[in-house]
Design a protein around this motif. Structure first.
Motif, PDB file in Angstrom:
ATOM      1  N   ASN A  87       0.818  -1.210   0.000  1.00  0.00           N
ATOM      2  CA  ASN A  87       0.000   0.000   0.000  1.00  0.00           C
ATOM      3  C   ASN A  87       0.855   1.265   0.000  1.00  0.00           C
ATOM      4  O   ASN A  87       0.514   2.246  -0.635  1.00  0.00           O
ATOM      5  N   ASP A  88       1.962   1.229   0.751  1.00  0.00           N
ATOM      6  CA  ASP A  88       2.818   2.402   0.875  1.00  0.00           C
ATOM      7  C   ASP A  88       4.095   2.206   0.065  1.00  0.00           C
ATOM      8  O   ASP A  88       4.635   1.098  -0.003  1.00  0.00           O
ATOM      9  N   PRO A  89       4.621   3.288  -0.519  1.00  0.00           N
ATOM     10  CA  PRO A  89       5.872   3.159  -1.263  1.00  0.00           C
ATOM     11  C   PRO A  89       7.057   2.967  -0.315  1.00  0.00           C
ATOM     12  O   PRO A  89       6.969   3.261   0.878  1.00  0.00           O
ATOM     13  N   MET A  90       8.143   2.479  -0.853  1.00  0.00           N
ATOM     14  CA  MET A  90       9.388   2.384  -0.100  1.00  0.00           C
ATOM     15  C   MET A  90       9.939   3.806  -0.018  1.00  0.00           C
ATOM     16  O   MET A  90      10.036   4.498  -1.030  1.00  0.00           O
ATOM     17  N   ALA A  91      10.301   4.257   1.188  1.00  0.00           N
ATOM     18  CA  ALA A  91      10.785   5.625   1.384  1.00  0.00           C
ATOM     19  C   ALA A  91      12.240   5.596   1.827  1.00  0.00           C
ATOM     20  O   ALA A  91      12.558   5.105   2.910  1.00  0.00           O
ATOM     21  N   LEU A  92      13.116   6.124   0.977  1.00  0.00           N
ATOM     22  CA  LEU A  92      14.538   6.195   1.295  1.00  0.00           C
ATOM     23  C   LEU A  92      14.855   7.628   1.693  1.00  0.00           C
ATOM     24  O   LEU A  92      14.586   8.568   0.943  1.00  0.00           O
ATOM     25  N   VAL A  93      15.432   7.801   2.882  1.00  0.00           N
ATOM     26  CA  VAL A  93      15.686   9.132   3.427  1.00  0.00           C
ATOM     27  C   VAL A  93      17.043   9.143   4.113  1.00  0.00           C
ATOM     28  O   VAL A  93      17.440   8.150   4.716  1.00  0.00           O
ATOM     29  N   MET A  94      17.767  10.256   3.997  1.00  0.00           N
ATOM     30  CA  MET A  94      19.044  10.425   4.691  1.00  0.00           C
ATOM     31  C   MET A  94      18.908  11.599   5.655  1.00  0.00           C
ATOM     32  O   MET A  94      18.378  12.648   5.279  1.00  0.00           O
ATOM     33  N   PRO A  95      19.404  11.458   6.892  1.00  0.00           N
ATOM     34  CA  PRO A  95      19.334  12.582   7.834  1.00  0.00           C
ATOM     35  C   PRO A  95      20.316  13.676   7.409  1.00  0.00           C
ATOM     36  O   PRO A  95      21.247  13.419   6.647  1.00  0.00           O
ATOM     37  N   PRO A  96      20.123  14.899   7.923  1.00  0.00           N
ATOM     38  CA  PRO A  96      21.095  15.959   7.635  1.00  0.00           C
ATOM     39  C   PRO A  96      22.491  15.563   8.112  1.00  0.00           C
ATOM     40  O   PRO A  96      22.637  14.748   9.032  1.00  0.00           O
TER      41      PRO A  96
END
Length: 138
Positions: A87-96
């Motif tokens: 249902n939800d996309p894969m979310a790739l995130v990097m912190p500051p």
């Protein structure tokens, strides 16, 4: 697949999210960025795809992730990768850059396996020595 009674006695199932599967093929994602939860979701996506007939081979999905999906910039917007079986996309995130490193793991298993004084000793040892720490189980 049906397992003969004699062979079934050789297997001892160990709980890993209450599911253990014996497969003829295995895929493991290893990366330098801490996207463990998202990689796990991607592997679950591949498993669901493998159970259905598709015109697109699994290898194409993997090559898309590895070669077409950009790595997010530190502190930038998340890269969303649609997964057709989720249902939800894969979310790739990097912190500051100035934030602590992203740790995309639950510490529940660590605290379930070790007592609090041992965890504190490991963390303080890691911070004081500025060294890598390897935890091994018996």
């Amino acid at each position: 697949h049906q397992i003969h009674h004699e062979t079934a006695n050789l297997f001892h199932l160990v709980a890993f999210d209450d599911v253990v599967s014996f497969e003829t093929k295995t895929i493991c994602l290893v990366g330098r960025y801490p996207y463990w939860t998202e990689f796990r979701r991607f592997l679950a996506h591949l498993q669901l795809l493998s159970q259905n007939s598709s015109d697109i081979p699994l290898e194409r999905h993997i090559s898309h992730l590895l070669f077409s999906v950009p790595i997010p910039k530190p502190g930038g917007q998340a890269i969303l990768v649609p997964l057709s079986t989720m249902n939800d996309p894969m979310a790739l995130v990097m912190p500051p850059l100035k934030d602590l490193p992203l740790v995309d793991l639950s510490f529940n298993r660590l605290f379930a396996a070790l007592d609090v004084p041992t965890v504190v000793t490991i963390v303080l040892g890691f911070l004081a020595l500025e060294e890598k720490v390897i935890l091994m189980s018996r």
